[in-house]
Design a protein around this motif. Structure first.
Motif, mmCIF file in Angstrom:
data_model
loop_
_atom_site.group_PDB
_atom_site.id
_atom_site.type_symbol
_atom_site.label_atom_id
_atom_site.label_comp_id
_atom_site.label_asym_id
_atom_site.label_seq_id
_atom_site.Cartn_x
_atom_site.Cartn_y
_atom_site.Cartn_z
ATOM 1 N N ILE A 82 30.799 44.973 80.680
ATOM 2 C CA ILE A 82 30.758 46.525 80.738
ATOM 3 C C ILE A 82 29.433 46.853 80.009
ATOM 4 N N PRO A 83 28.226 47.689 80.878
ATOM 5 C CA PRO A 83 27.083 47.917 79.973
ATOM 6 C C PRO A 83 27.300 48.751 78.800
ATOM 7 N N LYS A 84 26.499 48.885 77.788
ATOM 8 C CA LYS A 84 26.823 49.846 76.799
ATOM 9 C C LYS A 84 26.604 51.431 77.225
ATOM 10 N N GLY A 85 27.189 52.255 76.863
ATOM 11 C CA GLY A 85 27.386 53.493 77.234
ATOM 12 C C GLY A 85 28.077 53.710 78.510
ATOM 13 N N TYR A 86 28.518 52.828 79.266
ATOM 14 C CA TYR A 86 29.617 52.940 80.637
ATOM 15 C C TYR A 86 30.554 53.853 80.214
ATOM 16 N N LEU A 87 30.773 55.005 81.318
ATOM 17 C CA LEU A 87 32.174 55.775 81.188
ATOM 18 C C LEU A 87 32.625 55.674 82.668
ATOM 19 N N TYR A 88 34.016 56.309 82.341
ATOM 20 C CA TYR A 88 35.017 56.298 83.511
ATOM 21 C C TYR A 88 35.194 57.710 83.590
ATOM 22 N N LEU A 89 34.986 58.496 84.806
ATOM 23 C CA LEU A 89 35.046 60.031 84.843
ATOM 24 C C LEU A 89 36.403 60.326 85.687
ATOM 25 N N GLY A 90 36.871 61.025 85.319
ATOM 26 C CA GLY A 90 37.931 61.871 86.121
ATOM 27 C C GLY A 90 38.226 63.277 86.267
ATOM 28 N N GLY A 91 38.877 63.769 87.198
ATOM 29 C CA GLY A 91 39.347 65.182 87.350
ATOM 30 C C GLY A 91 40.675 65.557 87.075
ATOM 31 N N HIS A 92 41.392 66.045 87.867
ATOM 32 C CA HIS A 92 42.976 66.400 88.083
ATOM 33 C C HIS A 92 43.441 67.276 86.784
ATOM 34 N N ARG A 93 43.323 66.810 85.671
ATOM 35 C CA ARG A 93 43.989 67.709 84.576
ATOM 36 C C ARG A 93 42.834 68.789 84.120
ATOM 37 N N SER B 129 22.620 55.913 80.188
ATOM 38 C CA SER B 129 23.830 56.205 80.167
ATOM 39 C C SER B 129 23.892 57.641 80.374
ATOM 40 N N ILE B 130 25.231 58.094 80.801
ATOM 41 C CA ILE B 130 25.295 59.520 80.827
ATOM 42 C C ILE B 130 25.411 60.223 79.529
ATOM 43 N N ASN B 131 24.769 61.468 79.298
ATOM 44 C CA ASN B 131 24.511 62.098 78.241
ATOM 45 C C ASN B 131 25.516 63.377 78.482
ATOM 46 N N LEU B 132 26.680 63.406 77.903
ATOM 47 C CA LEU B 132 27.515 64.356 78.233
ATOM 48 C C LEU B 132 27.176 65.831 77.928
ATOM 49 N N ASN C 14 33.330 71.594 78.833
ATOM 50 C CA ASN C 14 32.777 70.928 79.836
ATOM 51 C C ASN C 14 33.561 69.558 80.046
ATOM 52 N N TYR C 15 34.038 68.878 79.039
ATOM 53 C CA TYR C 15 34.736 67.743 79.351
ATOM 54 C C TYR C 15 35.801 67.517 78.212
ATOM 55 N N LYS C 16 36.627 66.599 78.240
ATOM 56 C CA LYS C 16 37.465 66.047 77.325
ATOM 57 C C LYS C 16 37.468 64.489 77.101
ATOM 58 N N VAL C 17 37.409 63.954 75.830
ATOM 59 C CA VAL C 17 37.365 62.430 75.589
ATOM 60 C C VAL C 17 38.712 62.053 75.768
ATOM 61 N N LEU C 18 39.073 61.162 76.165
ATOM 62 C CA LEU C 18 40.330 60.122 76.040
ATOM 63 C C LEU C 18 39.950 58.796 75.800
ATOM 64 N N GLN C 19 40.996 57.981 75.608
ATOM 65 C CA GLN C 19 40.863 56.414 75.443
ATOM 66 C C GLN C 19 39.744 55.934 74.682
ATOM 67 N N ASN C 20 39.699 56.513 73.531
ATOM 68 C CA ASN C 20 38.436 56.066 72.399
ATOM 69 C C ASN C 20 37.109 56.417 73.084
ATOM 70 N N GLY C 21 37.084 57.363 73.784
ATOM 71 C CA GLY C 21 35.722 57.648 74.372
ATOM 72 C C GLY C 21 35.274 57.122 75.660
ATOM 73 N N SER D 265 32.388 54.561 86.506
ATOM 74 C CA SER D 265 33.482 54.555 87.384
ATOM 75 C C SER D 265 34.210 55.881 87.439
ATOM 76 N N VAL D 266 34.630 56.247 88.674
ATOM 77 C CA VAL D 266 35.369 57.516 89.049
ATOM 78 C C VAL D 266 36.655 57.144 89.764
ATOM 79 N N SER D 267 37.896 57.988 89.376
ATOM 80 C CA SER D 267 38.913 58.215 90.386
ATOM 81 C C SER D 267 39.504 59.554 90.283
ATOM 82 N N HIS D 268 40.319 60.007 90.861
ATOM 83 C CA HIS D 268 40.789 61.219 90.842
ATOM 84 C C HIS D 268 41.441 61.495 89.436
ATOM 85 N N ALA D 269 42.228 60.811 89.206
ATOM 86 C CA ALA D 269 43.045 60.880 87.594
ATOM 87 C C ALA D 269 42.803 59.851 86.972
ATOM 88 N N GLU D 270 43.087 59.853 85.650
ATOM 89 C CA GLU D 270 43.225 58.738 84.707
ATOM 90 C C GLU D 270 44.056 57.603 85.166
#
Length: 336
Positions: A279-290, A323-326, A295-302, A223-228
């Protein structure tokens, strides 16, 4: 149908978009977005396209693009990138083999232009609203806007743009938006430029386009939104987000440390519950803003991943069958 060369000409132009073509593009895309009521975009309150894009049963690969911030060369490099052995990104989108998703923040350069913003502010304080410094800034930002909207117009089911906090051409505070200033008074300076250079019609149409943009993408692998997400949102809140100031604000303005614990996971779970699944295993929520380092920063327990590095030109290539491989699916489209 628009050709790649047309898009490239827009993105590499040294001139501001011409009034007539800009007006037509904005008018067409505004109509497209307001009437985008499909199996993937349910109508919201008022009958226009809602704020939720639902692609959770989609089998096409997806490219997620972090904040643009007035970098037309970034979009050009994405479109020219060889995503498949036999196709560039543009060719794959045009053939209906790939979807593009921008997380928003199209305008306002962030990197390497502090001195230009300062010069533009000096002009602005003298009531010079279309001087050389701000004109150079707006040429980059509006060229990018035009090209991205032309892509949306040509491939409406395959190109999607989420609203970010910089999609606020009127520089308003209200409805989940806040007036914007970072280095100087960028939001008001850009509003005054567009009003003086193009007039109220263009200003009005840009605002209409921004207000018609969706706010959330619900996909098969992410899933994706601009910000967390500031808190957990329900499906109906996401569909009707424009009626709720706190939902808009909570998807475009959230700062680091401001989100409720598990807000991302609980929002996604609300969507899958409605779809009679988990929620499927390995599912992620992506966002920008900050901005992030690397290449990435992990929040909310991954579960929530920030992907906006303003010094890079990255995309996230999301495959529908895994699943996405970061480490391997975040791709730089240029070495520079």
């Amino acid at each position: 149908m628009i050709l790649f060369q047309d898009i490239k000409n827009i993105l590499t132009s040294a001139s501001l978009p011409a009034y007539d073509s800009f007006f037509q593009t904005l008018s067409d895309v505004c109509e497209c977005l307001e009437n985008e009521k499909t199996d993937y975009r349910a109508a919201g309150a008022g009958g226009h396209g809602g704020s939720l894009l639902d692609f959770h049963n989609d089998d096409l690969p997806l490219i997620v693009i972090p904040d643009f911030h007035a970098r037309p060369y970034y979009l050009l490099n994405i479109l020219e990138y060889q995503i498949f052995e036999d196709a560039t990104v543009f060719e794959a989108v045009a053939a209906g083999r790939l979807r593009l998703l921008s997380v928003g923040d199209i305008m306002h350069t962030e990197r390497g232009t502090r001195e230009r913003w300062a010069a533009a502010h000096v002009e602005f304080l003298k009531d010079i609203f279309t001087g050389p410094a701000i004109s150079a800034e707006m040429q980059e930002g509006l060229s990018l806007v035009c090209a991205l909207l032309e892509l949306k117009k040509a491939f409406p089911a395959y190109v999607h743009i989420l609203k970010g906090n910089h999609e606020n051409v009127l520089n308003e505070t209200g409805g989940g938006d806040f007036s914007f200033m970072k280095f100087v008074d960028e939001g008001e300076m850009c509003r005054c430029f567009i009003q003086e250079y193009y007039g109220d019609d263009i200003l009005y149409l840009m605002n209409c386009v921004e207000k018609s943009l969706p706010l959330f993408y619900f996909g098969k692998r992410c899933s994706v939104s601009h910000a967390e997400p500031a808190r957990a949102f329900t499906r109906q809140e996401l569909v009707d987000a424009k009626n709720y100031d706190d939902v808009v604000r909570g998807l475009i303005w959230t700062g680091n440390g401001e989100a409720e614990e598990r807000s991302a996971r609980d929002t996604v779970q609300n969507l899958f519950d409605n779809s009679e699944g988990c929620i499927p295993k390995g599912y992620l929520y992506l966002g920008g803003h900050r901005p992030v380092q690397g290449n990435y920063k992990v929040l909310q327990n991954g579960f929530y991943i920030q992907i906006h590095n303003p010094g890079k030109q990255n995309i996230v290539f999301v495959h529908p069958d895994r699943s996405i491989n970061l480490e391997s699916d975040i791709i730089g489209v240029t070495e520079g």
